[in-house]
Design an enzyme around this catalytic site. Structure first.
Site, PDB file in Angstrom:
ATOM      1  N   CYS A  10       5.072  45.814   9.250  1.00 24.95           N
ATOM      2  CA  CYS A  10       5.737  43.725   9.566  1.00 24.95           C
ATOM      3  C   CYS A  10       3.933  42.893   9.837  1.00 24.95           C
ATOM      4  O   CYS A  10       2.895  44.016   9.054  1.00 24.95           O
ATOM      5  CB  CYS A  10       5.821  43.951  10.688  1.00 24.95           C
ATOM      6  SG  CYS A  10       5.141  46.147  11.932  1.00 24.95           S
ATOM      7  N   CYS A  13       1.169  45.434  12.048  1.00 23.41           N
ATOM      8  CA  CYS A  13       0.672  46.267  11.088  1.00 23.41           C
ATOM      9  C   CYS A  13      -0.640  45.424  10.186  1.00 23.41           C
ATOM     10  O   CYS A  13      -1.593  46.444  10.546  1.00 23.41           O
ATOM     11  CB  CYS A  13       1.238  47.516  10.628  1.00 23.41           C
ATOM     12  SG  CYS A  13       2.882  47.366  10.751  1.00 23.41           S
TER      13      CYS A  13
END
Lengths: 83, 355
Positions: A10, A13
């Site tokens: 996502c 990250c």
């Protein structure tokens, strides 16, 4: 030094990965940066909130994207610069 | 948050204690002023500057859109900032420790309540699920947490309070918790462990657990607050614009009696239909509330609307796809069914209580 960014991919990250790369570049440290995206492996590190930063198999931060200064501090404490 | 913005923010943050408080006070004053003049400002823009007739449908819709977009964005920023700082004193690790060793029943209640206050992003649903179950927390208790977390969060509470008042908010929170606790308990009783992907039970937690938010300085917590506001607004921005856009169109063009005729208190099937429409839709409380607001203005009953909102935030296709990695299809279907039934029941209850 082996650095791992744990997270399914996502936005947080990706932010953490980019910030870590920048911190490495600034320090001039050479290190392997690896992304871990599969959940069983992430869970095995004991991480329940992504993204997480792992330096030499030690989880140093999870559940948030730390500031640039913090990342630098993590990196320095894991591998002190040669004096 | 974009790296450039992050760096800028880090450099701009006052370094002294008094500097930080001055900045926070200035921001709070600015927020109150902006919120206060919002309606007046758009009246001046549309009536005086553009010389439009506020009673025409187009103008009324455009005015509603601008006014509501600013209002919701301000409310969200304020609420998210405060909530993030409060939540930074809680963490998923602490929640798991609190739930460890609790039996079903008490555990479901605790999990529902902790789901409200634990900082949690749906992209962590899978690692959290594995972390809970492999630590020995019962499946039903874990599911109570996963249901409560998106359904009843402080952002939804804050927005509901400012848009609909105390009574609706209290009913929403109470019933949301009831659904999370009840559905989790029922699912736990069904003994569905065979439909959890086996690797979850085989996972051994080797790593040392690190508390995500322990030992942060107040400055770091403030910084987290700012970053969360930016990141949430950017993430839900599109939903917000679409939600308020549809809301504005309804505000301007939908005939007053459209919904009272087809989904009014007399329409028996209004609640289940609203839930069925809401399940595949993906948004969060902030994106869906402007729409709820304008549908309510047009006479749609509050129970049907809250059931719709609950279905949208608690059950969504992307979340199901995520959870599919740890739950088999059968369990996923039962999960959706039980939660949907709970939401439908609550919708009818609301329509009676709030009529």
């Amino acid at each position: 030094m082996i650095i791992k960014v744990l997270g399914p991919g996502c936005r947080n990250c990706r932010d953490l990965e980019a910030a870590t790369r920048r911190a490495l570049d600034e320090l001039g440290t050479s290190a392997e940066l690896e992304k871990v995206t599969d959940y069983p492996t992430i869970a095995r590190y004991g991480v329940m909130a992504t993204p997480a930063l792992v330096i030499d198999e030690r989880v140093v931060c999870s559940g948030r994207v730390p500031g640039a200064d913090e990342i630098t501090a993590f990196l320095l404490s894991a591998s002190p610069p040669p004096t | 948050m974009a790296p450039a913005t992050r760096a800028l923010l880090a450099n701009r943050m006052p370094t002294t204690r008094s500097g930080r408080w001055t900045m926070l006070t200035a921001l709070a004053v600015g927020w109150v002023l902006a919120y206060g003049v919002n309606g007046w400002f758009w009246d001046r823009v549309f009536v005086d500057l553009l010389a439009l007739d506020p009673s025409t449908r187009g103008t009324s819709a455009a005015h509603f859109f601008c006014y509501d977009l600013v209002k919701i964005a301000l409310l969200l920023s304020g609420i998210i900032f405060v909530v993030t700082i409060l939540r930074s004193f809680m963490s998923i690790e602490r929640t798991r420790a609190l739930l460890g060793g609790r039996r079903e029943g008490v555990g479901n209640v605790a999990a529902g309540a902790l789901g409200v206050v634990t900082p949690f992003c749906s992209c962590s649903a899978v690692p959290a699920f594995i972390g809970f179950v492999s630590a020995g927390i019962p499946l039903g208790v874990t599911l109570s947490f996963l249901i409560a977390s998106p359904l009843v969060n402080e952002v939804a509470i804050g927005l509901l309070l400012s848009l609909f008042g105390l009574k609706v908010t209290a009913l929403y929170v109470g019933s949301g918790l009831l659904i999370a606790i009840g559905a989790g308990w029922v699912l736990g009783r069904m003994r569905l462990e065979r439909w959890v992907e086996p690797f979850v039970f085989e996972t051994r937690l080797d790593g040392q657990v690190i508390d995500a938010t322990a030992g942060l300085t107040f400055e770091q917590r403030i910084r987290m607050g700012f970053e969360e506001v930016g990141s949430v607004l950017r993430r839900i921005g599109p939903y917000l614009v679409v939600g308020i856009g549809i809301g504005a169109a309804i505000h301007g063009w939908a005939p007053e009696d459209l919904f009272t005729r087809y989904a009014g208190p007399g329409a028996v099937l209004g609640v289940p239909i609203a839930v069925l429409i809401g399940i595949p839709l993906y948004s969060n409380a902030a994106g869906i509330l402007p729409l709820v607001e304008s549908l309510h203005d047009k006479g749609m009953p509050m129970g049907t609307l809250l059931a719709f909102m609950m279905a949208v935030v608690a059950l969504s296709l992307p979340e199901m796809i995520l959870l599919r990695q740890v739950l088999k299809v059968q369990l996923l279907a039962i999960y959706v069914g039980v939660v949907a039934l709970g939401i439908i029941g609550v919708g009818y209850l609301f329509n009676v209580v709030l009529a």
